[in-house]
Scaffold this motif. Structure first.
Motif, PDB file in Angstrom:
ATOM      1  N   SER A  64      33.250 -24.511  11.951  1.00 27.89           N
ATOM      2  CA  SER A  64      32.936 -24.856  13.341  1.00 27.89           C
ATOM      3  C   SER A  64      33.604 -23.813  14.229  1.00 27.89           C
ATOM      4  CB  SER A  64      33.416 -26.272  13.694  1.00 27.89           C
ATOM      5  OG  SER A  64      34.805 -26.394  13.456  1.00 27.89           O
ATOM      6  N   ASP A  65      33.202 -23.787  15.493  1.00 31.27           N
ATOM      7  CA  ASP A  65      33.641 -22.708  16.399  1.00 31.27           C
ATOM      8  C   ASP A  65      33.520 -23.242  17.827  1.00 31.27           C
ATOM      9  OD1 ASP A  65      34.122 -20.317  17.696  1.00 31.27           O
ATOM     10  OD2 ASP A  65      32.270 -19.330  17.053  1.00 31.27           O
ATOM     11  N   ILE A  66      34.653 -23.603  18.416  1.00 28.03           N
ATOM     12  CA  ILE A  66      34.621 -24.231  19.747  1.00 28.03           C
ATOM     13  C   ILE A  66      35.555 -23.489  20.693  1.00 28.03           C
ATOM     14  CG2 ILE A  66      35.028 -26.355  21.070  1.00 28.03           C
ATOM     15  CD1 ILE A  66      34.739 -27.987  18.609  1.00 28.03           C
ATOM     16  N   GLY A 114      25.970 -16.000  21.805  1.00 31.41           N
ATOM     17  CA  GLY A 114      26.482 -16.697  20.617  1.00 31.41           C
ATOM     18  C   GLY A 114      25.983 -16.051  19.343  1.00 31.41           C
ATOM     19  N   HIS A 115      25.968 -16.853  18.279  1.00 25.47           N
ATOM     20  CA  HIS A 115      25.707 -16.304  16.940  1.00 25.47           C
ATOM     21  C   HIS A 115      25.374 -17.437  15.989  1.00 25.47           C
ATOM     22  CE1 HIS A 115      29.765 -17.843  16.093  1.00 25.47           C
ATOM     23  NE2 HIS A 115      30.087 -17.361  17.275  1.00 25.47           N
ATOM     24  N   LEU A 116      25.000 -17.065  14.780  1.00 24.30           N
ATOM     25  CA  LEU A 116      24.758 -18.057  13.729  1.00 24.30           C
ATOM     26  C   LEU A 116      26.086 -18.648  13.261  1.00 24.30           C
ATOM     27  CD1 LEU A 116      22.280 -15.947  11.584  1.00 24.30           C
ATOM     28  CD2 LEU A 116      21.674 -18.045  12.842  1.00 24.30           C
ATOM     29  N   VAL A 150      31.943 -18.349  10.325  1.00 25.01           N
ATOM     30  CA  VAL A 150      31.741 -18.153  11.740  1.00 25.01           C
ATOM     31  C   VAL A 150      31.096 -16.762  11.808  1.00 25.01           C
ATOM     32  CG1 VAL A 150      33.975 -17.051  12.246  1.00 25.01           C
ATOM     33  CG2 VAL A 150      32.903 -18.495  13.943  1.00 25.01           C
ATOM     34  N   HIS A 151      30.152 -16.542  12.682  1.00 27.01           N
ATOM     35  CA  HIS A 151      29.314 -15.342  12.640  1.00 27.01           C
ATOM     36  C   HIS A 151      28.679 -15.293  11.251  1.00 27.01           C
ATOM     37  CE1 HIS A 151      31.493 -13.049  16.095  1.00 27.01           C
ATOM     38  NE2 HIS A 151      31.438 -14.337  16.311  1.00 27.01           N
ATOM     39  N   ASP A 152      27.900 -16.303  10.964  1.00 28.11           N
ATOM     40  CA  ASP A 152      27.403 -16.509   9.606  1.00 28.11           C
ATOM     41  C   ASP A 152      26.612 -15.294   9.110  1.00 28.11           C
ATOM     42  OD1 ASP A 152      27.393 -18.178   7.415  1.00 28.11           O
ATOM     43  OD2 ASP A 152      25.454 -19.069   7.898  1.00 28.11           O
ATOM     44  N   VAL A 193      23.633 -22.671  15.807  1.00 24.74           N
ATOM     45  CA  VAL A 193      24.046 -21.511  16.612  1.00 24.74           C
ATOM     46  C   VAL A 193      25.162 -21.942  17.562  1.00 24.74           C
ATOM     47  CG1 VAL A 193      21.755 -20.459  16.518  1.00 24.74           C
ATOM     48  CG2 VAL A 193      22.344 -21.931  18.462  1.00 24.74           C
ATOM     49  N   THR A 194      25.908 -20.968  18.036  1.00 25.03           N
ATOM     50  CA  THR A 194      26.837 -21.290  19.109  1.00 25.03           C
ATOM     51  C   THR A 194      26.191 -20.922  20.440  1.00 25.03           C
ATOM     52  OG1 THR A 194      27.925 -19.135  19.173  1.00 25.03           O
ATOM     53  CG2 THR A 194      28.838 -20.768  17.652  1.00 25.03           C
ATOM     54  N   ILE A 195      26.618 -21.642  21.470  1.00 24.11           N
ATOM     55  CA  ILE A 195      26.271 -21.278  22.839  1.00 24.11           C
ATOM     56  C   ILE A 195      27.606 -21.111  23.555  1.00 24.11           C
ATOM     57  CG2 ILE A 195      25.303 -22.143  25.019  1.00 24.11           C
ATOM     58  CD1 ILE A 195      23.154 -21.120  23.085  1.00 24.11           C
ATOM     59  N   GLU A 196      27.909 -19.891  23.994  1.00 24.46           N
ATOM     60  CA  GLU A 196      29.247 -19.608  24.493  1.00 24.46           C
ATOM     61  C   GLU A 196      29.261 -18.618  25.666  1.00 24.46           C
ATOM     62  OE1 GLU A 196      31.657 -17.203  21.711  1.00 24.46           O
ATOM     63  OE2 GLU A 196      30.129 -17.626  20.206  1.00 24.46           O
ATOM     64  N   PRO A 197      28.707 -19.044  26.792  1.00 25.82           N
ATOM     65  CA  PRO A 197      28.789 -18.163  27.955  1.00 25.82           C
ATOM     66  C   PRO A 197      30.228 -18.057  28.451  1.00 25.82           C
ATOM     67  CG  PRO A 197      27.991 -20.312  28.612  1.00 25.82           C
ATOM     68  CD  PRO A 197      28.099 -20.341  27.114  1.00 25.82           C
ATOM     69  N   ILE A 234      33.073 -21.377  27.527  1.00 23.33           N
ATOM     70  CA  ILE A 234      32.774 -22.741  27.067  1.00 23.33           C
ATOM     71  C   ILE A 234      31.831 -22.575  25.882  1.00 23.33           C
ATOM     72  CG2 ILE A 234      31.884 -25.015  27.688  1.00 23.33           C
ATOM     73  CD1 ILE A 234      32.146 -24.126  30.676  1.00 23.33           C
ATOM     74  N   GLU A 235      32.270 -23.037  24.711  1.00 27.69           N
ATOM     75  CA  GLU A 235      31.507 -22.771  23.479  1.00 27.69           C
ATOM     76  C   GLU A 235      31.280 -24.050  22.686  1.00 27.69           C
ATOM     77  OE1 GLU A 235      33.514 -20.284  20.556  1.00 27.69           O
ATOM     78  OE2 GLU A 235      31.590 -19.813  19.614  1.00 27.69           O
ATOM     79  N   ASP A 236      30.006 -24.319  22.390  1.00 28.25           N
ATOM     80  CA  ASP A 236      29.654 -25.464  21.552  1.00 28.25           C
ATOM     81  C   ASP A 236      28.762 -25.023  20.407  1.00 28.25           C
ATOM     82  OD1 ASP A 236      30.781 -28.057  22.536  1.00 28.25           O
ATOM     83  OD2 ASP A 236      29.995 -27.287  24.428  1.00 28.25           O
TER      84      ASP A 236
HETATM   85 MN    MN Z   1      31.549 -18.131  18.597  1.00 25.70          MN
END
Ligand code: MN
Ligand code: GLY
Ligand code: MN
Length: 455
Positions: free
Chosen positions: A253-255, A336-338, A343-345, A382-386, A424-426
């Motif tokens: 996970s990546d938050i 973001g990324h896969l 993480v960064h799959d 995917v992550t969304i992290e603006p 902010i990353e989910d």
């Molecule tokens: Mn990330």
């Protein structure tokens, strides 16, 4: 209903067999030694191995052919019990993962003909891969010939997660959510970044997980990969925490959350935070199968540019600003990324997983760091992290200042000096009909975060 590990692994190798018709050999790798053989860095098995073997076995190899699994691993040496306790035997491990046959490692050299592989990260194992395959095995980010064909086949499987993977990914997300809440709650009681990090990682360790990457817990959020924790916390600072968990079998996970050390955002911090949050929410709303991830990135860029125009930091027409990458002065990375076994799959394979075949990274400042450029498909995570950052290396760069002299109101920007970095990353799963935020239990609204921090 829980699907057994052998059943999941069998389904994975059968799916591989449908799209790849040569034998496949995957190495787990070995722990790197620090100063003497028994003192090693933590071992992390290769993710491609983990995907098909299911267990983080050290110094193990699997061979896949026609949907069958052969395991190569040595039995524990008789004296290892002194140091490591009773370890499972080869046959016990084989039964656990549903292997069709199991052999000592010495047998592997007889079974490598015509096999494809993926290079692992540790160099000693990589050398062994070339020796045993009797041909050069290129690094994972530049595979050649049958290894390239195999890498493409594995990517096509790993891009969409199966039920077992999703169950693990949900656990990793849940633990990271708890870790972030612990970080917010402890902030008023401690004095340093290091102590906030410790409270967050304690949750991960207590759940018998590890961190899925080096945690970022810092009041210097503008340093994008800040892995130091030595600053003291001061009232008026924002703290940016990018912390994720990894399950025992490797799923990540990546938050990221950003909160005010004193429990209350200043008005300038809140203004910028709301822009980042608006970009975050709009991007998640847009996630559906078939949508281009680059368009989600560009949506974030537009919302950030528009917000900064409204605050008087940028000036001009929003689409012109995005086309000239002015937003990237403050949002210099991709949206973001896969996410999956890493993480960064699959970024060990370069851009093979992140970029649709035939696409390459753009040279543009505002697109070059985009790590994913594909249409979304169901069960992709995917992550969304603006974010918004004031990076001195960008904002004080003479060429940047000249290029963007007319579009940035530098005087106005100074008022926002207490906003160094916000992200902010989910973790967002693409579903058949839209998306599901696996990390949604962690608040991201200003009032909710302030309440958690103030306890
Ligand atoms: Mn990330
Ligand atoms: N934690 C690494 C990243 O967000 O990409
Ligand atoms: Mn992150």
């Amino acid at each position: 209903m829980q699907i057994s590990l052998p059943t999941t692994l069998k389904q994975r190798r059968q799916r591989l067999d449908e799209i790849f018709d040569q034998p496949v050999i995957l190495w787990s790798g070995r722990a790197q030694v620090r100063n003497f053989p028994a003192n090693t860095y933590p071992f992390r098995a290769s993710s491609h191995f983990l995907y098909f073997a299911g267990l983080p076995l050290e110094n193990a190899v699997i061979r896949l052919e026609n949907g069958k699994l052969e395991l190569f691993i040595d039995n524990p040496s008789p004296d290892s019990a002194l140091w490591h306790g009773e370890m499972p035997t080869r046959d016990e491990i084989a039964a656990k993962i549903g292997a069709d046959a199991a052999y000592p490692l010495t047998e592997l050299s007889k079974r490598t003909a015509n096999a494809a592989t993926v290079a692992v990260q540790d160099s000693s194992t990589c050398l062994q891969q070339s020796q045993l395959c009797d041909r050069p095995v290129a690094p994972a980010n530049a595979p050649q010939g049958i290894d390239l064909a195999l890498a493409k086949a594995i990517v096509s499987l790993r891009l969409s997660h199966d039920a077992t993977a999703l169950s693990e990914l949900r656990q990793a997300a849940k633990v990271a959510v708890t870790a972030h809440k612990a970080g917010m709650k402890v902030t008023s009681k401690v004095k340093t970044e290091a102590a906030v990090r410790a409270a967050m990682e304690a949750v991960i360790l207590a759940n018998n997980m590890t961190c899925s990457y080096n945690s970022i817990v810092t009041v210097r959020g503008e340093i994008l990969h800040n892995n130091k924790y030595d600053n003291r916390l001061q009232s008026g600072d924002l703290i940016l925490a990018d912390v994720g968990a990894e399950t025992e079998s490797g799923w990540a996970s990546d938050i990221t959350r950003t909160w005010a050390v004193n429990g209350q955002f200043s008005s300038t911090q809140r203004d910028i935070y709301e822009i980042v949050l608006a970009a975050h929410d709009a991007c998640i709303d847009k996630i559906h199968p078939g949508v281009e991830y680059q368009d989600i990135h560009l949506l974030a860029a537009s919302i950030i540019a528009e917000g900064l125009v409204n605050l008087g930091i940028l000036q001009g027409n929003v689409s012109d600003l995005v086309e000239t990458d002015a937003h990237a002065l403050f949002f210099p990375h991709g949206i973001g990324h896969l996410l999956g076994l890493d993480v960064h799959d699959m970024e060990d394979l370069g851009d093979l997983a992140g970029y649709e075949e035939g696409r390459e990274r753009s040279e543009r400042f505002g697109l070059n760091y985009l790590r994913l450029n594909r249409p979304l498909r169901p069960n992709m995570l995917v992550t969304i992290e603006p974010g918004f950052y004031q990076v001195p290396g960008i904002l004080n760069n003479a060429q940047m200042r000249e290029k963007y002299a007319d579009v940035v109101n530098w005087e106005r920007l100074e008022i926002f000096a207490d906003v160094r970095g916000i992200r902010i990353e989910d973790d967002v799963l693409v579903t058949e009909s839209g998306s599901e935020v696996l990390t949604e239990e962690l608040p991201n609204r200003v009032d909710e975060i302030e309440e958690l921090v103030r306890g």
